[in-house]
Design a protein around this motif. Structure first.
Motif, PDB file in Angstrom:
ATOM      1  N   PHE A   1      -0.548   1.564  -4.917  1.00  0.00           N
ATOM      2  CA  PHE A   1      -1.946   1.973  -5.090  1.00  0.00           C
ATOM      3  C   PHE A   1      -2.800   0.854  -5.680  1.00  0.00           C
ATOM      4  CE2 PHE A   1       0.403   5.853  -4.722  1.00  0.00           C
ATOM      5  CZ  PHE A   1      -0.439   6.724  -4.054  1.00  0.00           C
TER       6      PHE A   1
ATOM      7  N   CYS B   1      -2.647   6.476  -0.042  1.00  0.00           N
ATOM      8  CA  CYS B   1      -3.900   5.816  -0.454  1.00  0.00           C
ATOM      9  C   CYS B   1      -5.040   6.256   0.462  1.00  0.00           C
ATOM     10  CB  CYS B   1      -3.755   4.302  -0.399  1.00  0.00           C
ATOM     11  SG  CYS B   1      -2.690   3.594  -1.669  1.00  0.00           S
TER      12      CYS B   1
ATOM     13  N   SER C   1       0.852  -1.182   0.000  1.00  0.00           N
ATOM     14  CA  SER C   1       0.000   0.000   0.000  1.00  0.00           C
ATOM     15  C   SER C   1       0.891   1.235   0.000  1.00  0.00           C
ATOM     16  CB  SER C   1      -0.933  -0.010   1.223  1.00  0.00           C
ATOM     17  OG  SER C   1      -1.853   1.065   1.173  1.00  0.00           O
TER      18      SER C   1
END
Length: 412
Positions: free
Chosen positions: A383, A72, A68
């Motif tokens: 992402f 985000c 991640s």
């Protein structure tokens, strides 16, 4: 991998998940945990066409798994989910989040064990080749490889999650199978395009192959700026590469009605190797270098790599022309590199036909989508994996909702 005790065609499944990649495994784990929290059980089946689950997870982030990114929007939900799975994480100075061990296989293992330990069944070497909806739910056609022989079985499920991925990295199993199934059930699928990949250019850049240089890259569409980013550009024998180029590739859209090889002629790429300086400052520097008796190529010493300096100056005799090329080296894209090198797919099942809160189809009740099969693509840096986890989690929570969990106790 836990063995399935009986033939999967003999069981009425509450949830059938087509694809055991990032979004499919996240959905399996979350659905099982949601049911467990409610004190009930669900019959959940994951069908994976390869010999093991999570192939792209294990290959992501050069084997480190960029899970991640701090930027985000749903990063906190992702971290909370993996915390429940016992995955410790760390982030780097650019906001990218990795498992603390920086071993991608640890992420795949945590997801799979979280699902299997709660009774989820996983059938590998099994492809979903057909999907039909009837009065009693879905009929799933599954083709398995057993002892070198193909076996076709028809499975029954109340709810189905399509998490079969896109078309990027087909050697890892993502060959667009989910698009075919979605179309047959009436969904609109936007044309898949490879993105987050190198970009072939029309110019001959073979002489600078292997050079890596920091630059600000800009993309113009018929003179209008559509993308700009600073980063390291890598030159290959026919392409520009590097993270900033990968991110730029998301903005290259083929022109309708043209062959792919002629579809990107309206774009221009510019590289600025001296973004902190004006063109006038660059020219003054090169002219001052000339007063020291240096050759044109040597005048660029300390500015760019030697091979690139030679490429810049060989056809540009004056300091003015060399400075202009340092500030705006122009390329015309030929096309993005193909599916074998693309990290992500742009295109897929149209999001307008999906409830983005639950990931349930607006066209076929009981059908859900997650991951790269839907029309979403994000930049490099975690992402796209974050999107896979979050859409899988959303679908799982909806499929394993309180009413569904309670109803499952009435089944044989």
């Amino acid at each position: 991998m836990r063995e399935i005790s009986k033939d999967i065609s003999e069981i009425k499944w509450d949830i059938c998940i087509a694809g055991g990649g990032a979004s499919g495994l996240a959905a399996a784990a979350e659905a099982a945990m949601t049911a467990e929290k409610a004190g009930k059980s669900l019959k959940i089946l994951v069908l994976e066409k390869r010999a093991k689950t999570g192939s792209k997870i294990c290959a992501s982030g050069n084997g480190r798994c960029n899970m991640s990114n701090r930027a985000c929007p749903d990063v906190d939900k992702t971290l909370e989910f993996f915390s429940r799975l016992g995955v410790l994480t760390r982030s780097d100075e650019e906001g990218r989040i990795y498992p603390y061990s920086e071993e991608a296989s640890d992420v795949e293992r945590a997801l799979r064990l979280a699902a299997e330990s709660r009774g989820v069944s996983i059938s590998v070497n099994t492809s979903v080749t057909g999907l039909e909806i009837g009065k009693d739910g879905f009929t799933v056609t599954a083709e398995s490889l057993v002892d070198g022989r193909k076996e076709i079985r028809f499975l029954s499920a109340d709810k189905v999650l399509l998490s079969a991925g896109g078309k990027s990295f087909p050697k890892l199993g993502t060959t667009g199978d989910g698009y075919v199934l979605a179309r047959k059930l009436g969904h609109r699928v936007n044309s898949p395009v490879p993105v987050l990949t190198a970009v072939e250019v029309r110019e001959d850049i073979s002489s600078v192959a292997g050079v890596r240089e920091k630059a600000r890259i800009s993309l113009c569409d018929r003179g209008r700026l559509v993308f700009k980013e600073y980063g390291e550009v890598q030159f290959t024998k026919d392409s520009l590469s590097g993270i900033c180029v990968f991110n730029m590739s998301r903005f290259l859209k083929p022109e309708k009605g043209k062959k792919l090889s002629e579809s990107f002629e309206r774009y221009e790429i510019y590289l600025d190797f001296l973004p902190e300086y004006t063109e006038e400052h660059a020219r003054d520097f090169l002219e001052s270098q000339a007063t020291r008796g240096l050759t044109k190529e040597a005048a660029l010493n300390s500015v760019v790599k030697e091979k690139l300096a030679r490429y810049i100056t060989e056809d540009y005799p004056s300091a003015k022309e060399a400075a202009a090329r340092l500030k705006a080296m122009k390329f015309v894209p030929k096309m993005p590199k193909g599916w074998d090198t693309a990290q992500v797919t742009r295109g897929g099942v149209d999001l307008a036909e999906i409830d983005e809160v639950t990931m349930e189809s607006k066209v076929v009740p009981g059908l859900y989508f997650a991951g790269e099969v839907v029309d979403y693509d994000g930049p490099c840096g975690g992402f796209n994996l974050n999107h896979a986890w979050i859409t899988g989690i959303k679908a799982a929570k909806a499929m394993a909702g309180e009413r569904n969990v309670q109803n499952s106790t009435d089944k044989a």
